[in-house]
Design an enzyme around this catalytic site. Structure first.
Site: not given
Ligand code: GFB
Length: 319
Positions: A114-116, A143, A147, A186
């Site tokens: 994953s890109s993280c 995570y 990875k 996500h």
């Molecule tokens: O997709 P996401 O949960 O994962 O969140 P990450 C991306 C961005 O969207 C963050 C914002 O800045 C969140 O605060 N966001 C806004 C929201 N509204 C929402 C919402 O309703 N739900 C969610 N989930 N986010 C994950 C990693 O990071 O990405 C994993 O935690 C993995 O390990 C994955 O790498 C691909 O991009 O921040």
């Protein structure tokens, strides 16, 4: 790409670990166009976190090639609040599969990260050699560490035993079969579900987490599956390979795009008490591009496709 190897899937037994997940099921759809035999096993029969179950199954199935999209995954909140599951499950799944694959003589294995895995403040776009050059983003370090261990496992088995095990690092993925649960999903499915609901209820606004300023890159899962099959066939080196679309946008811009496609007419509000996570995660995809692979589905097309699927699923489920 001849200098990178050439692996034919023709007539091969190909195991997709985690075939019910969003990425695994996209790999199955992509493999249906290849002349190979696809092997899968359900969670009820083999728990990939249990070494003996994985060993027994791989020993009996004896696949020639293995894709490893199997993982415990989730969005920023799930990563931040369930660190033990994210680190333990993922370490166990990858260690069990990679070690058993070596033991049964798997010819080729592709592990998905994953890109993280990259440092929180990695220079953008993030090149493969940015790995382990700085501290990780705290919300998903658990995570990410798992990875990174998966990449290192593939490299170690390649060095010590000569296994042709490779790793691909996809950017943030979305597609049909995604998880729409607001606590664990996500951002893409979360905003689609929130805006769909708000449209039906004629709600005046939808609230997005964080400030809306972080930038993210998105890749449609069918494109990702195509890149993974491309790498399985053509790539055979120790270094992991970035898989992305090469463009990013802010979370607010993503919310505006989803809003337009869903047809929600209210306001978008932000909730800065929720975490933003990494400020920017854009992959440098120049290696894949130089080998002639590029994504086919634009962000707008992909979101529209997923939204159609989401609405159909809800009709079928009578929601
Ligand atoms: O997709 P996401 O949960 O994962 O969140 P990450 C991306 C961005 O969207 C963050 C914002 O800045 C969140 O605060 N966001 C806004 C929201 N509204 C929402 C919402 O309703 N739900 C969610 N989930 N986010 C994950 C990693 O990071 O990405 C994993 O935690 C993995 O390990 C994955 O790498 C691909 O991009 O921040």
């Amino acid at each position: 790409m001849t200098e990178h190897g050439n692996y034919s899937l023709e007539g091969k037994k190909v195991f997709v670990a985690g075939h019910r997940g969003m990425v695994g099921s996209a790999i199955l759809r992509r493999l249906s166009t290849e002349a190979c035999e696809v092997l899968t096993v359900g969670r009820d029969k083999v728990d990939l976190r249990r070494q003996s179950e994985v060993e027994d199954w791989l020993d009996a199935a004896k696949p020639n090639a293995v894709f490893v999209p199997a993982a415990t995954v989730g969005g920023i909140l799930a990563n931040d609040t369930r660190p033990a599951e994210f680190i333990y499950d993922n370490l166990m799944i990858e260690a069990n599969i990679i070690n058993a694959a070596w033991r049964v003589g798997v010819e080729k294995l592709l592990f998905l990260g994953s890109s993280c895995i990259y440092p929180k403040m990695a220079p953008q776009p993030m090149r493969e050699d940015a790995l382990l050059t700085g501290p990780l983003e705290p919300t998903n370090q658990w995570y990410a560490v798992a990875k990174i261990a998966g990449i290192k496992l593939c490299q170690a088995y390649r060095r010590q035993y000569g296994c042709d095990f490779i790793s691909a690092m996809p950017t943030n993925l979305y597609g049909i079969g995604d998880n729409f649960d607001l606590q664990s999903s996500h951002v893409m499915p979360a905003l689609m579900a929130k805006m769909h609901d708000a449209k039906l209820k004629h709600a005046p606004s939808v609230t997005i987490w964080g400030t809306g300023t972080p930038r993210r890159e998105f890749l449609y899962v069918e494109d990702c599956a195509d890149a993974l099959v491309f790498l399985m066939k053509n790539y055979s080196e120790e270094e992991h390979v970035n898989v992305g679309s090469g463009t990013d946008l802010t979370i607010r811009e993503l919310a505006e795009t989803i809003k337009r496609i869903v047809g929600f007419e209210g306001e978008i509000l932000t909730d800065p008490t929720k975490p933003d996570g990494t400020p920017r995660k854009l992959m440098d995809v120049s290696r894949l591009a130089a080998w002639g692979w590029k994504p086919r589905v634009s962000l707008e097309q992909g979101i529209a496709e997923v939204y159609r699927w989401y609405c159909d699923e809800r009709v079928t489920a009578g929601v």
